[in-house]
Design a protein around this motif. Structure first.
Motif, PDB file in Angstrom:
ATOM      1  N   ALA A 184       0.807  -1.218   0.000  1.00 46.45           N
ATOM      2  CA  ALA A 184       0.000   0.000   0.000  1.00 46.45           C
ATOM      3  C   ALA A 184       0.842   1.271   0.000  1.00 46.45           C
ATOM      4  O   ALA A 184       1.865   1.333   0.679  1.00 46.45           O
ATOM      5  N   GLU A 185       0.417   2.256  -0.770  1.00 48.17           N
ATOM      6  CA  GLU A 185       1.004   3.591  -0.618  1.00 48.17           C
ATOM      7  C   GLU A 185       0.268   4.305   0.519  1.00 48.17           C
ATOM      8  O   GLU A 185      -0.628   3.729   1.144  1.00 48.17           O
ATOM      9  N   VAL A 186       0.645   5.542   0.775  1.00 47.73           N
ATOM     10  CA  VAL A 186       0.206   6.166   2.024  1.00 47.73           C
ATOM     11  C   VAL A 186      -1.319   6.256   2.169  1.00 47.73           C
ATOM     12  O   VAL A 186      -1.881   5.870   3.199  1.00 47.73           O
ATOM     13  N   ARG A 187      -1.991   6.743   1.111  1.00 52.86           N
ATOM     14  CA  ARG A 187      -3.456   6.887   1.246  1.00 52.86           C
ATOM     15  C   ARG A 187      -4.115   5.522   1.418  1.00 52.86           C
ATOM     16  O   ARG A 187      -5.132   5.378   2.100  1.00 52.86           O
ATOM     17  N   GLU A 188      -3.520   4.518   0.767  1.00 54.41           N
ATOM     18  CA  GLU A 188      -4.079   3.171   0.898  1.00 54.41           C
ATOM     19  C   GLU A 188      -3.866   2.627   2.307  1.00 54.41           C
ATOM     20  O   GLU A 188      -4.744   1.955   2.862  1.00 54.41           O
TER      21      GLU A 188
END
Lengths: 303, 291
Positions: B111-115
């Motif tokens: 996951a990236e940050v928003r995820e």
């Protein structure tokens, strides 16, 4: 003048490079997923590499005022490890939709083996499925054949040329690539791919339509300022400014803008800092460092 | 009538999303029910492009419905893509808990940050929550404040799941990285002597270094205030800014110690406001961390 470097491997570069790039006018960059100089031996290495392209490197670039985008793909060399390549194909769907991903790439040929062709085709189909542009790496050896073969395969998959950037062209390949309607990119990389004086001549001869200039600067001896240096040299040698703007900025914007994830407004009028999406506390600054000191404090005192 | 979390999320998205976005989401949810991880991975990634990233438009009523559907759920900070992603996660078959867990963990790992923010907030609505206590403890080791806050703030799971050492680290770390304590659910219920000890030491160390002490600290430390804590509070009550004095007064009022009364008497005006309830921890947090 503002520049885009649409092909640079900044994960290998230092913060000095970022500072120099920003000072030279580089506003946005694209970092294509690539080879790390030695083969990866397991899928976890790919996963963490892709994660850094969509995560930490994007953040790090932003610390220097540069917008970072990337492309995701299995490079041609590593396609030859088929057991690992299969796992990368399973991993890619997790990354293709991340917010700074603007293309599938860089993919294509190195040795021109059957395995390289197989994974090129699989990734072309993936790009079609998610409607992303494609960045094609053309081989160092047997370049002309490799370039033409890549285009033949793309055409077999019925992918329109406006969705494809063919990179690392030279005087021998560019005419055919332009003729077939592709975005035709040139890597200004010392001693090997293309020098910037030669680049000036190419633009004089072929004009600026669909031509893109990049640095591909990476862990090898290369120059992260190749795009601004070439732009400035073109101006000096009498190429009209509008052609410099097309080759060093606008064509890349048009090509990768087709992803819907690459917009000029991102860097010309950035959103106010959104604290919900910053890597706070994970700054490139180390304890106590300040990014800019307008009025130096008494340096004998340690706060 | 009361609603399920799924019904609420569906209603909120229906109200706000375009017809195309809504149709896309329906199709993807259907695909995810087959249990094929790839459908979930792709749909999860593409959600912001198809649904947008606007904040969820919620009314007081919606927020009350949420708390009724899932005690502790506070979707005030959610975005529409977050809501849609949670619906996708809820569509994944969960009978085989090992397979289900492996799929969700893969999303966390990539996951990236928003995820990550979305996933940590989603867990409170997903099945098999008991499998995630290690994931939460690992999550608070992040240096990314927004991800930390997705776990610590407006999230009932830490209170419900975390072992005491992890819980204590979460509270202490919040103070270290400048995150508010007030939005931590269960903060006052899970106060414990070890946590208070760490906070009292921290405050004393900060005072010795002449560094500011986060004012909310006293809320958690006061129930176990010892001689050192009382000495620090006394000194700060005499010299602090209004906000610090208010916090210390409120903390002292909550203890039944004779020494506390003696300290409060040194500034009876603030003490009176604290006793009468005209100062609250919520207001103190809002002033300490203006948004």
């Amino acid at each position: 003048m503002k520049f885009i470097d649409p092909h640079i491997h900044v994960t290998s570069r230092t913060t000095d490079d970022y500072e120099a790039m920003a000072a030279a006018g580089v506003a946005a960059i694209i970092e294509p997923a690539f080879w790390l100089g030695q083969p990866r031996t397991n899928i976890g290495s790919f996963q963490d590499y892709f994660s850094s392209l969509v995560g930490f490197e994007k953040f790090r670039a932003a610390q220097f005022g540069i917008r970072h985008y990337c492309t995701i793909g299995l490079n041609s060399k590593e396609a030859n490890n088929e057991a690992l390549a299969e796992q990368v194909m399973e991993l890619m769907p997790l990354f293709l939709a991340k917010e700074n991903v603007v293309a599938v790439g860089e993919i294509g040929f190195d040795d021109m083996t059957a395995a390289e062709e197989k994974y090129l085709r699989i990734q072309l189909e993936m790009a079609k499925e998610v409607n992303l542009p494609i960045l094609i790496h053309t081989p160092h050896r047997n370049k002309k054949q490799g370039t033409y073969r890549s285009m033949d395969i793309i055409e077999e998959h019925e992918i329109p040329p406006h969705m494809v950037v063919i990179d690392h062209n030279n005087e021998e390949t560019c005419e055919e690539v332009l003729r077939r309607g592709y975005w035709t990119a040139f890597t200004i990389y010392p001693k090997t791919k293309m020098g910037n004086e030669r680049m000036v001549e190419v633009v004089k001869k072929y004009g600026a339509e669909r031509i893109i200039i990049d640095s591909s600067a990476d862990w090898g001896v290369s120059d992260p300022l190749a795009v601004p240096k070439t732009g400035n040299l073109m101006l000096e040698r009498g190429i009209p400014q509008e052609h410099v703007e097309l080759t060093c900025y606008k064509n890349a914007l048009a090509a990768y803008g087709q992803s819907g994830q690459f917009e000029e407004s991102d860097w010309l009028s950035p959103e106010p800092i959104d604290q919900r999406s910053l890597f706070e506390g994970n700054s490139v600054l180390r304890g106590g460092q300040t990014p800019r000191v307008d009025k130096p404090e008494d340096d004998r005192i340690i706060q | 009538m009361s609603y399920t979390p799924i019904q609420l999320l569906e209603n909120w998205i229906l109200r706000q999303a375009s017809d195309d976005g809504q149709a896309w989401l329906d199709t993807q949810r259907e695909a995810v029910t087959t249990g094929e991880p790839k459908s979930l991975y792709m749909a999860f990634g593409f959600t912001p492009r198809k649904i947008g990233k606007a904040d969820l438009q919620l009314t007081e009523r919606d927020i009350n419905d949420a708390a009724e559907a899932r005690p502790g759920w506070q979707p005030q900070t959610w975005t529409i893509d977050q809501a849609a992603r949670v619906l996708l996660l809820m569509s994944l078959p969960s009978e085989d808990d090992a397979a289900w867990f492996a799929t969700i963990e893969k999303l966390f790992q990539t996951a990236e940050v928003r995820e990550q923010i979305c996933l940590y907030q989603a867990l409170q609505l997903l099945p098999h929550q008991e499998l995630f206590d290690d994931r939460l403890a690992e999550g608070i080791r992040t240096n990314i404040q927004t991800v930390f806050c997705a776990i610590a703030h407006c999230n009932p799971l830490p209170m419900e799941l975390m072992q005491e050492p992890a819980w204590n680290q979460m509270v202490l770390k919040a103070l270290f990285i400048g995150a508010a304590l007030d939005p931590i659910e269960g903060l006052d219920q899970r106060v414990n002597p070890d946590l208070a000890r760490m906070l009292i030491d921290f405050a004393h160390e900060r005072r010795a270094a002449k560094r500011p002490i986060p004012v909310e600290l006293w809320r958690v430390a006061a129930p176990f205030a010892d001689e050192i804590a009382l000495e620090d509070m006394k000194a700060l009550y005499a010299t602090g800014e209004t906000l610090e004095k208010s916090a210390i007064a409120l903390a002292l009022v909550s203890t039944a110690l004779d020494e506390a009364d003696a300290i409060l008497q040194t500034d009876p005006e603030i003490a009176k406001r604290a006793e009468s309830g005209s100062i609250t921890w919520r207001e103190i947090a809002q002033q300490a961390y203006p948004s």
